[in-house]
Design an enzyme around this catalytic site. Structure first.
Site, mmCIF file in Angstrom:
data_model
loop_
_atom_site.group_PDB
_atom_site.id
_atom_site.type_symbol
_atom_site.label_atom_id
_atom_site.label_comp_id
_atom_site.label_asym_id
_atom_site.label_seq_id
_atom_site.Cartn_x
_atom_site.Cartn_y
_atom_site.Cartn_z
ATOM 1 N N THR A 268 0.822 -1.215 0.000
ATOM 2 C CA THR A 268 0.000 0.000 0.000
ATOM 3 C C THR A 268 0.858 1.267 0.000
ATOM 4 O O THR A 268 0.555 2.208 -0.724
ATOM 5 C CB THR A 268 -0.858 -0.008 1.261
ATOM 6 O OG1 THR A 268 -0.036 -0.496 2.324
ATOM 7 C CG2 THR A 268 -2.063 -0.895 1.107
ATOM 8 N N PHE A 394 -7.756 4.341 5.386
ATOM 9 C CA PHE A 394 -7.140 3.377 6.300
ATOM 10 C C PHE A 394 -8.185 2.479 6.965
ATOM 11 O O PHE A 394 -7.896 1.850 7.989
ATOM 12 C CB PHE A 394 -6.311 4.113 7.356
ATOM 13 C CG PHE A 394 -5.060 4.746 6.788
ATOM 14 C CD1 PHE A 394 -3.939 3.984 6.502
ATOM 15 C CD2 PHE A 394 -5.014 6.107 6.518
ATOM 16 C CE1 PHE A 394 -2.789 4.561 5.968
ATOM 17 C CE2 PHE A 394 -3.872 6.694 5.977
ATOM 18 C CZ PHE A 394 -2.751 5.922 5.701
ATOM 19 N N CYS A 401 -6.251 0.479 9.902
ATOM 20 C CA CYS A 401 -4.847 0.148 9.686
ATOM 21 C C CYS A 401 -3.983 0.416 10.915
ATOM 22 O O CYS A 401 -3.918 1.544 11.394
ATOM 23 C CB CYS A 401 -4.328 0.989 8.527
ATOM 24 S SG CYS A 401 -2.629 0.617 8.125
HETATM 25 C C1 HEM Z 1 -5.419 -2.718 7.760
HETATM 26 C C2 HEM Z 1 -4.796 0.695 4.370
HETATM 27 C C3 HEM Z 1 -0.024 0.741 5.321
HETATM 28 C C4 HEM Z 1 -0.598 -3.043 8.283
HETATM 29 C C5 HEM Z 1 -5.656 -1.781 6.774
HETATM 30 C C6 HEM Z 1 -6.968 -1.448 6.246
HETATM 31 C C7 HEM Z 1 -6.792 -0.502 5.288
HETATM 32 C C8 HEM Z 1 -5.369 -0.217 5.214
HETATM 33 C C9 HEM Z 1 -7.881 0.139 4.437
HETATM 34 C C10 HEM Z 1 -8.302 -2.056 6.681
HETATM 35 C C11 HEM Z 1 -8.674 -3.189 5.758
HETATM 36 C C12 HEM Z 1 -10.001 -3.825 6.054
HETATM 37 O O1 HEM Z 1 -10.812 -3.307 6.836
HETATM 38 O O2 HEM Z 1 -10.238 -4.903 5.486
HETATM 39 C C13 HEM Z 1 -3.452 1.000 4.358
HETATM 40 C C14 HEM Z 1 -2.864 2.039 3.526
HETATM 41 C C15 HEM Z 1 -1.525 2.054 3.812
HETATM 42 C C16 HEM Z 1 -1.263 1.027 4.789
HETATM 43 C C17 HEM Z 1 -3.635 2.915 2.547
HETATM 44 C C18 HEM Z 1 -0.434 2.914 3.251
HETATM 45 C C19 HEM Z 1 -0.595 4.049 2.653
HETATM 46 C C20 HEM Z 1 0.235 -0.249 6.244
HETATM 47 C C21 HEM Z 1 1.523 -0.516 6.829
HETATM 48 C C22 HEM Z 1 1.363 -1.586 7.672
HETATM 49 C C23 HEM Z 1 -0.037 -1.984 7.594
HETATM 50 C C24 HEM Z 1 2.799 0.274 6.550
HETATM 51 C C25 HEM Z 1 2.363 -2.256 8.562
HETATM 52 C C26 HEM Z 1 3.479 -1.722 8.967
HETATM 53 C C27 HEM Z 1 -1.958 -3.273 8.357
HETATM 54 C C28 HEM Z 1 -2.521 -4.347 9.177
HETATM 55 C C29 HEM Z 1 -3.915 -4.237 9.034
HETATM 56 C C30 HEM Z 1 -4.164 -3.117 8.139
HETATM 57 C C31 HEM Z 1 -1.755 -5.365 9.990
HETATM 58 C C32 HEM Z 1 -4.968 -5.095 9.726
HETATM 59 C C33 HEM Z 1 -5.345 -4.407 11.025
HETATM 60 C C34 HEM Z 1 -6.349 -5.201 11.848
HETATM 61 O O3 HEM Z 1 -7.366 -5.629 11.313
HETATM 62 O O4 HEM Z 1 -6.088 -5.360 13.035
HETATM 63 N N1 HEM Z 1 -4.703 -1.024 6.128
HETATM 64 N N2 HEM Z 1 -2.458 0.408 5.082
HETATM 65 N N3 HEM Z 1 -0.684 -1.139 6.728
HETATM 66 N N4 HEM Z 1 -2.962 -2.565 7.764
HETATM 67 FE FE1 HEM Z 1 -2.706 -1.013 6.512
#
Ligand code: HEM
Length: 456
Positions: A268, A394, A401
């Protein structure tokens, strides 16, 4: 109750064949454009899926007392390799809470500061690589992928991919791209068709094995060097216990988390940085403001400090506006806890409702001049007036996120370092072509750079 609008489909297959396997988001955006109500439903291989892109409806489905994160296809398919890792854990799996609480300290402001030297080290590798390749066509998504993959693996697990040393992307990335694309295809296949496609199944299993072998190598290296006490993601997972239940994570869950972070932690952010450069090349005013900001705050060649990067103002606004116009994750899903209704439309218990980000983020109910890239929307006075349901790059609530600050810190630093050093240009006048593998990227986007001033 009002009826949810739906396009005509075929018997059995419903609307499945209307959805292209390449970049299905473009079809969904077209549907969203057709239904001003901000809601529509599709029948996808026998599953009824509701899509929302009206900010009022989105605000309703973001109410966590009524809706929970849904692990429906394609996320339920991604569980084939990410298992019960944070991203794909079901809302009622206790291991989500254990891992979430164990890992939260790794995403505090203090942790960001601790990761900063490693983020800087990798950003400097990108700059050195581009400096050597001035005048060449630089493949932006590939280099942003090198950057973000190396940053998450180094900061999270102390593992070095050394991606800038090789003209080829690491085999892990090919396997990951293959597995994510296959998960997306399976999302629109009847299960018996998936079973018939033996070659695809073999390739899928092979890709999963490549990814798992790499994860095992990451964990083995840590165990063999015995970096006990490290407070990075892997250190916490191997040594900490959940402060609430006292539970430790199982070996199997740790493998799932490492793979989850290797994927979610770079795909992402790499898309965000690629889209940001695309936007800047089309907005000379924002680009001039950004050059001005880095010249003011990051003069000379000294590595910028964490505190300086936190003082940036134009670059973070460029990133926010990029996340609005081109959200790397184009959708997320919630399901209803009980029979419910949103805006007068019925939603049955456990019904998947997908929040479609591109049409939400360009919805005229939430945004004036929605198609215009305008970083002033993110000035504090304007931000305070944003619609509460109009911007969700996010995700939402407790399942939002966990890596948000990590991504924004890394992206601020990388963009500032690029613009401080290089004038960017796009002599081939790239036309946006979206590549979708669950996340979005500008396919085959290249730019050229030249040094803005002489360097030692
Ligand atoms: C969850 C976007 C960067 C780790 C999510 C979700 C979104 C998102 C939309 C929710 C997904 C859902 O509800 O199904 C983004 C965007 C990023 C980004 C746009 C960068 C611009 C990152 C980074 C990491 C990360 C850098 C780790 C270092 C995670 C994890 C989840 C998550 C582990 C699951 C959280 C949970 O359900 O407990 N992200 N993300 N993401 N993201 Fe990101």
């Amino acid at each position: 109750m009002k009826a949810i609008p739906a396009p005509q489909g075929l018997p059995l297959l419903g609307n499945t064949l209307q959805m292209p396997s390449r970049a299905p988001i473009l079809f969904l955006e077209e549907m969203a454009g057709r239904y001003d109500e901000g809601i529509f439903q599709l029948d996808l291989v026998g599953r009824r899926v509701v899509f929302v892109h009206d900010p009022d409806l989105v605000a309703e489905v973001c109410d966590e007392t009524r809706f929970y994160k849904g692990i429906n296809p394609p996320l339920s398919i991604v569980r084939d390799f990410a298992g019960d890792g944070l991203f794909t854990a079901r809302h009622d799996e206790p291991v989500w809470g254990h891992a979430h609480r164990i890992l939260m300290p790794a995403f505090s402001q203090r942790s960001m500061k601790a990761y900063y030297p490693q983020m800087l080290e990798v950003a400097e590798q990108l700059i050195a690589s581009w400096s050597r390749r001035q005048g060449e066509d630089l493949h932006v998504p590939d280099d942003m992928t090198r950057l973000t993959l190396d940053v998450i693996s180094l900061t999270g697990f102390g593992y070095r991919f050394n991606s800038f040393d090789s003209p080829e992307l690491h085999p892990f990335l090919r396997a990951m791209g293959g597995a994510l694309t296959e998960a997306m295809h399976r999302n629109r296949q009847l299960p018996f068709v998936t079973k018939l496609k033996r070659k695809n199944e073999e390739a899928y299993q092979h890709d999963i094995k490549v990814m798992r072998d790499l994860v095992d190598d990451v964990i083995r290296q840590r165990r063999s060097t015995g970096a006990g006490g490290a407070k990075d993601l892997l250190g916490l997972m191997l040594e900490a216990s959940d402060p609430k239940s006292g539970e430790r994570l199982s070996d199997e869950n740790i493998r799932n988390q490492v793979l989850t972070f290797l994927i979610a932690g770079h795909e992402t952010t790499s898309g965000l940085l690629s889209f940001a450069l695309y936007n800047l090349l089309r907005d000379p005013h924002a680009l001039a403001l950004a050059y001005d900001e880095v010249d003011r705050l990051l003069p000379g060649d000294e590595p910028p400090s964490y505190e300086t990067v936190m003082k940036l103002d134009v670059i973070p606004r460029i990133l926010e506006e990029t996340l609005r116009i081109w959200s790397p994750i184009p959708a997320f899903a919630v399901n209803a806890f009980a029979d419910d209704s949103i805006g007068g439309y019925p939603v049955a218990k456990d019904q998947p409702v997908v929040v479609l980000l591109p049409p939400l983020h360009r919805n005229p109910k939430a945004w004036e001049r929605p198609d215009e890239f305008d970083i002033d929307r993110w000035l504090p006075e304007q931000k305070a007036q944003h619609h509460p349901g109009g911007y969700k790059p996010f995700g939402n609530g407790e399942r939002a996120c966990i890596g948000r600050q990590f991504a924004l810190t890394e992206a601020r630093l990388a963009l500032a370092m690029i613009l401080r050093r290089f004038a960017i240009s796009d002599p081939s006048v790239y036309r946006m072509k979206i590549k979708q593998t669950l996340t979005l990227k500008p396919d085959e986007f290249t730019i050229r750079v030249r040094e803005r001033r002489a360097h030692e």
